[in-house]
Motif scaffolding. Structure first.
Motif, PDB file in Angstrom:
ATOM      1  N   LEU A   1       0.867  -1.144   0.196  1.00 18.96           N
ATOM      2  CA  LEU A   1       0.111   0.085   0.056  1.00 18.96           C
ATOM      3  C   LEU A   1       1.092   1.175  -0.050  1.00 18.96           C
ATOM      4  O   LEU A   1       2.046   1.126   0.394  1.00 18.96           O
ATOM      5  N   ARG A   2       0.401   2.370  -0.386  1.00 19.70           N
ATOM      6  CA  ARG A   2       1.157   3.600  -0.462  1.00 19.70           C
ATOM      7  C   ARG A   2       0.179   4.722   0.237  1.00 19.70           C
ATOM      8  O   ARG A   2      -0.906   4.825  -0.075  1.00 19.70           O
ATOM      9  N   LEU A   3       0.575   5.179   1.453  1.00 12.00           N
ATOM     10  CA  LEU A   3      -0.147   5.867   2.206  1.00 12.00           C
ATOM     11  C   LEU A   3       0.185   7.452   1.623  1.00 12.00           C
ATOM     12  O   LEU A   3       1.522   7.574   1.313  1.00 12.00           O
ATOM     13  N   SER A   4      -0.632   8.417   1.524  1.00 15.12           N
ATOM     14  CA  SER A   4      -0.307   9.567   1.293  1.00 15.12           C
ATOM     15  C   SER A   4      -0.969  10.734   2.475  1.00 15.12           C
ATOM     16  O   SER A   4      -2.013  10.617   2.947  1.00 15.12           O
ATOM     17  N   CYS A   5      -0.250  11.758   2.639  1.00 17.95           N
ATOM     18  CA  CYS A   5      -0.601  12.817   3.524  1.00 17.95           C
ATOM     19  C   CYS A   5      -0.414  14.135   2.891  1.00 17.95           C
ATOM     20  O   CYS A   5       0.570  14.593   2.792  1.00 17.95           O
ATOM     21  N   ALA A   6      -1.879  14.832   2.724  1.00 14.44           N
ATOM     22  CA  ALA A   6      -1.787  16.097   2.107  1.00 14.44           C
ATOM     23  C   ALA A   6      -1.871  17.224   3.128  1.00 14.44           C
ATOM     24  O   ALA A   6      -2.896  17.126   3.857  1.00 14.44           O
ATOM     25  N   ALA A   7      -0.837  18.093   3.067  1.00 13.08           N
ATOM     26  CA  ALA A   7      -0.943  19.133   3.957  1.00 13.08           C
ATOM     27  C   ALA A   7      -1.246  20.595   3.454  1.00 13.08           C
ATOM     28  O   ALA A   7      -0.916  20.912   2.280  1.00 13.08           O
ATOM     29  N   SER A   8      -1.642  21.138   4.255  1.00 20.47           N
ATOM     30  CA  SER A   8      -1.893  22.689   4.078  1.00 20.47           C
ATOM     31  C   SER A   8      -2.143  23.758   5.281  1.00 20.47           C
ATOM     32  O   SER A   8      -2.388  23.074   6.297  1.00 20.47           O
ATOM     33  N   GLY A   9      -1.879  24.764   4.988  1.00 23.18           N
ATOM     34  CA  GLY A   9      -2.157  25.724   6.170  1.00 23.18           C
ATOM     35  C   GLY A   9      -0.663  26.072   6.935  1.00 23.18           C
ATOM     36  O   GLY A   9      -0.890  26.842   7.993  1.00 23.18           O
ATOM     37  N   PHE A  10       0.071  25.630   6.647  1.00 26.11           N
ATOM     38  CA  PHE A  10       1.714  25.925   7.514  1.00 26.11           C
ATOM     39  C   PHE A  10       2.717  25.795   6.328  1.00 26.11           C
ATOM     40  O   PHE A  10       2.301  25.232   5.132  1.00 26.11           O
ATOM     41  N   ILE A  11       3.858  26.241   6.608  1.00 25.33           N
ATOM     42  CA  ILE A  11       4.939  26.219   5.641  1.00 25.33           C
ATOM     43  C   ILE A  11       5.678  24.689   5.876  1.00 25.33           C
ATOM     44  O   ILE A  11       6.384  24.277   6.471  1.00 25.33           O
ATOM     45  N   PHE A  12       5.246  23.794   4.689  1.00 24.31           N
ATOM     46  CA  PHE A  12       5.720  22.396   4.765  1.00 24.31           C
ATOM     47  C   PHE A  12       7.069  22.050   4.934  1.00 24.31           C
ATOM     48  O   PHE A  12       7.362  21.391   5.547  1.00 24.31           O
ATOM     49  N   SER A  13       7.480  22.847   4.063  1.00 22.29           N
ATOM     50  CA  SER A  13       9.174  22.541   3.827  1.00 22.29           C
ATOM     51  C   SER A  13      10.085  22.650   4.888  1.00 22.29           C
ATOM     52  O   SER A  13      11.026  22.038   5.000  1.00 22.29           O
ATOM     53  N   ILE A  14       9.627  23.377   5.890  1.00 21.61           N
ATOM     54  CA  ILE A  14      10.543  23.493   7.284  1.00 21.61           C
ATOM     55  C   ILE A  14       9.994  22.517   8.478  1.00 21.61           C
ATOM     56  O   ILE A  14      10.779  22.482   9.452  1.00 21.61           O
ATOM     57  N   TYR A  15       9.238  21.848   7.986  1.00 16.56           N
ATOM     58  CA  TYR A  15       8.509  20.765   9.171  1.00 16.56           C
ATOM     59  C   TYR A  15       9.112  19.437   8.768  1.00 16.56           C
ATOM     60  O   TYR A  15       9.216  18.947   7.704  1.00 16.56           O
ATOM     61  N   GLY A  16       9.719  18.889   9.908  1.00 17.72           N
ATOM     62  CA  GLY A  16       9.844  17.149   9.691  1.00 17.72           C
ATOM     63  C   GLY A  16       8.265  16.482   9.600  1.00 17.72           C
ATOM     64  O   GLY A  16       7.623  17.030  10.435  1.00 17.72           O
ATOM     65  N   MET A  17       8.490  15.479   8.985  1.00 16.15           N
ATOM     66  CA  MET A  17       7.283  14.803   8.741  1.00 16.15           C
ATOM     67  C   MET A  17       7.335  13.511   9.265  1.00 16.15           C
ATOM     68  O   MET A  17       8.231  12.743   9.055  1.00 16.15           O
ATOM     69  N   GLY A  18       6.364  12.687   9.631  1.00 16.13           N
ATOM     70  CA  GLY A  18       6.329  11.434  10.272  1.00 16.13           C
ATOM     71  C   GLY A  18       5.154  10.739  10.173  1.00 16.13           C
ATOM     72  O   GLY A  18       3.947  11.206   9.913  1.00 16.13           O
ATOM     73  N   TRP A  19       5.115   9.457  10.085  1.00  8.51           N
ATOM     74  CA  TRP A  19       4.185   8.411  10.141  1.00  8.51           C
ATOM     75  C   TRP A  19       4.141   7.795  11.496  1.00  8.51           C
ATOM     76  O   TRP A  19       5.159   7.304  11.723  1.00  8.51           O
ATOM     77  N   TYR A  20       2.910   7.764  12.240  1.00  4.15           N
ATOM     78  CA  TYR A  20       2.961   6.951  13.493  1.00  4.15           C
ATOM     79  C   TYR A  20       1.720   5.959  13.249  1.00  4.15           C
ATOM     80  O   TYR A  20       0.895   5.911  12.408  1.00  4.15           O
ATOM     81  N   ARG A  21       1.729   5.099  13.928  1.00  2.61           N
ATOM     82  CA  ARG A  21       0.650   3.933  13.981  1.00  2.61           C
ATOM     83  C   ARG A  21       0.242   3.523  15.315  1.00  2.61           C
ATOM     84  O   ARG A  21       1.024   3.786  16.475  1.00  2.61           O
TER      85      ARG A  21
END
Length: 118
Positions: free
Chosen positions: A18-38
Motif C-alpha cells: 500500500l502507499r499512504l499519502s498525507c496532503a498538508a495545507s495551512g503551514f510552511i510544509f518545507s520547514i517541518y519534519g514529517m512522520g508516520w505513526y501507527r
C-alpha cells in the motif's frame, strides 16, 4: 487553517503493498519534519518513520527494509510506501508534522486504517 489529510489505507493480504499519502495545507510544509505513526488496538502509538526537512530518514526496526517514507515539497505531501506487509502492521496510521519550535506545536491528521489479513 492547518490540515493533514491521510489517504490510501485499506485491506490487503499479507505480502501485499500500500502507499499512504498525507496532503498538508495551512503551514510552511518545507520547514517541518514529517512522520508516520501507527496505533493498533490495545497498543501504544509508535513511530513508524520520519523524514526531516532536509531529507534524512529514520525507521522503526520493525519496518526497515519494507517501508519507505518520502516527501514532495512542491505538492505539500508526504508518502509512506509499504511493501511486504504483515498482519502485525495492522493499525491506524497517522500523519504528523513536527514543528521546528517544539513538539507541543505538532500537527496531526485524523488517521487511515490499514488492515493486513488473508
Amino acid at each position: 487553517q492547518v490540515q493533514l489529510v491521510e489517504s490510501g489505507g485499506g485491506l490487503v493480504q499479507p505480502g501485499g503493498s500500500l502507499r499512504l499519502s498525507c496532503a498538508a495545507s495551512g503551514f510552511i510544509f518545507s520547514i517541518y519534519g514529517m512522520g508516520w505513526y501507527r496505533q493498533a488496538p490495545g497498543k501504544q502509538r509508535e513511530l513508524v518513520a520520519r523524514i526531516a526537512s532536509g531529507g534524512s530518514t529514520n525507521y522503526a526496526d520493525s519496518v526497515k527494509g519494507r517501508f519507505t517514507i518520502s516527501r514532495d515539497n512542491a505538492k505539500n505531501t508526504v508518502y509512506l510506501q509499504m511493501n511486504s506487509l504483515k498482519p502485525e502492521d495492522t493499525a491506524v496510521y497517522y500523519c504528523n508534522a513536527g514543528s521546528p519550535i517544539g513538539s507541543r506545536y505538532d500537527y496531526w491528521g485524523q488517521g487511515t486504517q490499514v488492515t493486513v489479513s488473508s
